[in-house]
Design a protein around this motif. Sequence first.
Motif, PDB file in Angstrom:
ATOM      1  N   LEU A 179       0.845  -1.180   0.000  1.00  0.00           N
ATOM      2  CA  LEU A 179       0.000   0.000   0.000  1.00  0.00           C
ATOM      3  C   LEU A 179       0.889   1.242   0.000  1.00  0.00           C
ATOM      4  O   LEU A 179       1.777   1.385   0.838  1.00  0.00           O
ATOM      5  CB  LEU A 179      -0.907   0.015   1.224  1.00  0.00           C
ATOM      6  N   VAL A 180       0.636   2.144  -0.919  1.00  0.00           N
ATOM      7  CA  VAL A 180       1.364   3.404  -0.993  1.00  0.00           C
ATOM      8  C   VAL A 180       0.608   4.499  -0.248  1.00  0.00           C
ATOM      9  O   VAL A 180       1.169   5.222   0.569  1.00  0.00           O
ATOM     10  CB  VAL A 180       1.577   3.824  -2.456  1.00  0.00           C
ATOM     11  N   ALA A 181      -0.682   4.619  -0.546  1.00  0.00           N
ATOM     12  CA  ALA A 181      -1.497   5.656   0.080  1.00  0.00           C
ATOM     13  C   ALA A 181      -2.964   5.280  -0.028  1.00  0.00           C
ATOM     14  O   ALA A 181      -3.365   4.606  -0.980  1.00  0.00           O
ATOM     15  CB  ALA A 181      -1.269   7.012  -0.586  1.00  0.00           C
ATOM     16  N   GLY A 182      -3.751   5.720   0.939  1.00  0.00           N
ATOM     17  CA  GLY A 182      -5.182   5.476   0.919  1.00  0.00           C
ATOM     18  C   GLY A 182      -5.941   6.720   1.321  1.00  0.00           C
ATOM     19  O   GLY A 182      -5.404   7.599   2.008  1.00  0.00           O
ATOM     20  N   ILE A 183      -7.197   6.796   0.892  1.00  0.00           N
ATOM     21  CA  ILE A 183      -8.038   7.931   1.237  1.00  0.00           C
ATOM     22  C   ILE A 183      -9.468   7.446   1.410  1.00  0.00           C
ATOM     23  O   ILE A 183      -9.976   6.663   0.607  1.00  0.00           O
ATOM     24  CB  ILE A 183      -7.929   9.048   0.171  1.00  0.00           C
ATOM     25  N   THR A 184     -10.096   7.904   2.488  1.00  0.00           N
ATOM     26  CA  THR A 184     -11.480   7.498   2.741  1.00  0.00           C
ATOM     27  C   THR A 184     -12.444   8.411   1.988  1.00  0.00           C
ATOM     28  O   THR A 184     -12.044   9.444   1.434  1.00  0.00           O
ATOM     29  CB  THR A 184     -11.785   7.569   4.237  1.00  0.00           C
ATOM     30  N   SER A 185     -13.708   8.055   2.011  1.00  0.00           N
ATOM     31  CA  SER A 185     -14.710   8.890   1.356  1.00  0.00           C
ATOM     32  C   SER A 185     -14.795  10.260   2.022  1.00  0.00           C
ATOM     33  O   SER A 185     -15.186  11.238   1.381  1.00  0.00           O
ATOM     34  CB  SER A 185     -16.078   8.204   1.395  1.00  0.00           C
ATOM     35  N   GLY A 186     -14.395  10.338   3.292  1.00  0.00           N
ATOM     36  CA  GLY A 186     -14.406  11.601   4.003  1.00  0.00           C
ATOM     37  C   GLY A 186     -13.140  12.409   3.851  1.00  0.00           C
ATOM     38  O   GLY A 186     -13.059  13.537   4.342  1.00  0.00           O
ATOM     39  N   GLY A 187     -12.148  11.831   3.183  1.00  0.00           N
ATOM     40  CA  GLY A 187     -10.923  12.576   2.915  1.00  0.00           C
ATOM     41  C   GLY A 187      -9.755  12.283   3.841  1.00  0.00           C
ATOM     42  O   GLY A 187      -8.684  12.886   3.686  1.00  0.00           O
ATOM     43  N   SER A 188      -9.918  11.376   4.785  1.00  0.00           N
ATOM     44  CA  SER A 188      -8.791  11.009   5.638  1.00  0.00           C
ATOM     45  C   SER A 188      -7.789  10.203   4.828  1.00  0.00           C
ATOM     46  O   SER A 188      -8.178   9.363   4.015  1.00  0.00           O
ATOM     47  CB  SER A 188      -9.279  10.186   6.833  1.00  0.00           C
ATOM     48  N   THR A 189      -6.502  10.471   5.070  1.00  0.00           N
ATOM     49  CA  THR A 189      -5.453   9.835   4.269  1.00  0.00           C
ATOM     50  C   THR A 189      -4.462   9.076   5.148  1.00  0.00           C
ATOM     51  O   THR A 189      -4.314   9.357   6.344  1.00  0.00           O
ATOM     52  CB  THR A 189      -4.685  10.880   3.450  1.00  0.00           C
ATOM     53  N   ASN A 190      -3.805   8.126   4.530  1.00  0.00           N
ATOM     54  CA  ASN A 190      -2.696   7.428   5.177  1.00  0.00           C
ATOM     55  C   ASN A 190      -1.668   7.099   4.115  1.00  0.00           C
ATOM     56  O   ASN A 190      -2.016   6.937   2.929  1.00  0.00           O
ATOM     57  CB  ASN A 190      -3.167   6.171   5.909  1.00  0.00           C
ATOM     58  N   TYR A 191      -0.406   7.031   4.535  1.00  0.00           N
ATOM     59  CA  TYR A 191       0.705   6.841   3.606  1.00  0.00           C
ATOM     60  C   TYR A 191       1.692   5.815   4.140  1.00  0.00           C
ATOM     61  O   TYR A 191       1.888   5.679   5.351  1.00  0.00           O
ATOM     62  CB  TYR A 191       1.462   8.157   3.400  1.00  0.00           C
ATOM     63  N   ALA A 192       2.367   5.148   3.221  1.00  0.00           N
ATOM     64  CA  ALA A 192       3.511   4.332   3.594  1.00  0.00           C
ATOM     65  C   ALA A 192       4.623   5.267   4.068  1.00  0.00           C
ATOM     66  O   ALA A 192       4.764   6.389   3.551  1.00  0.00           O
ATOM     67  CB  ALA A 192       3.988   3.515   2.397  1.00  0.00           C
ATOM     68  N   GLU A 193       5.395   4.805   5.031  1.00  0.00           N
ATOM     69  CA  GLU A 193       6.466   5.641   5.567  1.00  0.00           C
ATOM     70  C   GLU A 193       7.436   6.083   4.479  1.00  0.00           C
ATOM     71  O   GLU A 193       7.952   7.209   4.512  1.00  0.00           O
ATOM     72  CB  GLU A 193       7.220   4.870   6.646  1.00  0.00           C
ATOM     73  N   SER A 194       7.664   5.227   3.509  1.00  0.00           N
ATOM     74  CA  SER A 194       8.665   5.503   2.479  1.00  0.00           C
ATOM     75  C   SER A 194       8.268   6.638   1.543  1.00  0.00           C
ATOM     76  O   SER A 194       9.126   7.165   0.821  1.00  0.00           O
ATOM     77  CB  SER A 194       8.920   4.236   1.656  1.00  0.00           C
ATOM     78  N   VAL A 195       6.993   7.027   1.544  1.00  0.00           N
ATOM     79  CA  VAL A 195       6.551   8.076   0.615  1.00  0.00           C
ATOM     80  C   VAL A 195       6.038   9.321   1.328  1.00  0.00           C
ATOM     81  O   VAL A 195       5.698  10.317   0.667  1.00  0.00           O
ATOM     82  CB  VAL A 195       5.465   7.553  -0.351  1.00  0.00           C
ATOM     83  N   LYS A 196       5.971   9.281   2.650  1.00  0.00           N
ATOM     84  CA  LYS A 196       5.480  10.442   3.398  1.00  0.00           C
ATOM     85  C   LYS A 196       6.316  11.668   3.087  1.00  0.00           C
ATOM     86  O   LYS A 196       7.544  11.619   3.067  1.00  0.00           O
ATOM     87  CB  LYS A 196       5.499  10.159   4.901  1.00  0.00           C
ATOM     88  N   GLY A 197       5.630  12.785   2.840  1.00  0.00           N
ATOM     89  CA  GLY A 197       6.314  14.025   2.523  1.00  0.00           C
ATOM     90  C   GLY A 197       6.642  14.183   1.046  1.00  0.00           C
ATOM     91  O   GLY A 197       7.040  15.269   0.612  1.00  0.00           O
ATOM     92  N   ARG A 198       6.509  13.119   0.274  1.00  0.00           N
ATOM     93  CA  ARG A 198       6.802  13.179  -1.161  1.00  0.00           C
ATOM     94  C   ARG A 198       5.558  12.936  -2.014  1.00  0.00           C
ATOM     95  O   ARG A 198       5.400  13.529  -3.085  1.00  0.00           O
ATOM     96  CB  ARG A 198       7.871  12.144  -1.539  1.00  0.00           C
ATOM     97  N   PHE A 199       4.675  12.065  -1.563  1.00  0.00           N
ATOM     98  CA  PHE A 199       3.475  11.712  -2.320  1.00  0.00           C
ATOM     99  C   PHE A 199       2.239  12.303  -1.643  1.00  0.00           C
ATOM    100  O   PHE A 199       2.187  12.383  -0.408  1.00  0.00           O
ATOM    101  CB  PHE A 199       3.300  10.198  -2.392  1.00  0.00           C
TER     102      PHE A 199
END
Length: 118
Positions: A47-67
């Motif tokens: 998983l690289v990144a996810g987003i809920t229908s409400g707009g909450s996001t999560n990222y893999a540590e390796s891409v935080k700050g870049r993606f």
Amino acid sequence: QVQLVESGGGLVQAGGSLRLSCAASGSIFSINDMGWYRQAPGKQRELVAGITSGGSTNYAESVKGRFTISRDNAKNTVYLQMNNLKPEDTAVYYCAAKEYYYLDYNYWGQGTQVTVSS
């Protein structure tokens, strides 16, 4: 049924940027979360990144700050803005969608190749 079509992959030099798009069609009212996964040769899909229908996001540590993942619900499209790309970001990137009441992503796009040269 939900159909996902990715676009925007390609070849870029290290330090460059790309934006991936994923257009959803079909039973879009059933979609809750959307996300981007990637799979490099010889490695498991992650998983690289996810987003809920409400707009909450999560990222893999390796891409935080870049993606950055974003979602335009009016256009039924999710985006992945990728900046400061590194050779280790080279992979096939897949768009995914999760319906309400599902624990895991259950719809997948066909994938788009991202290649970052050093």
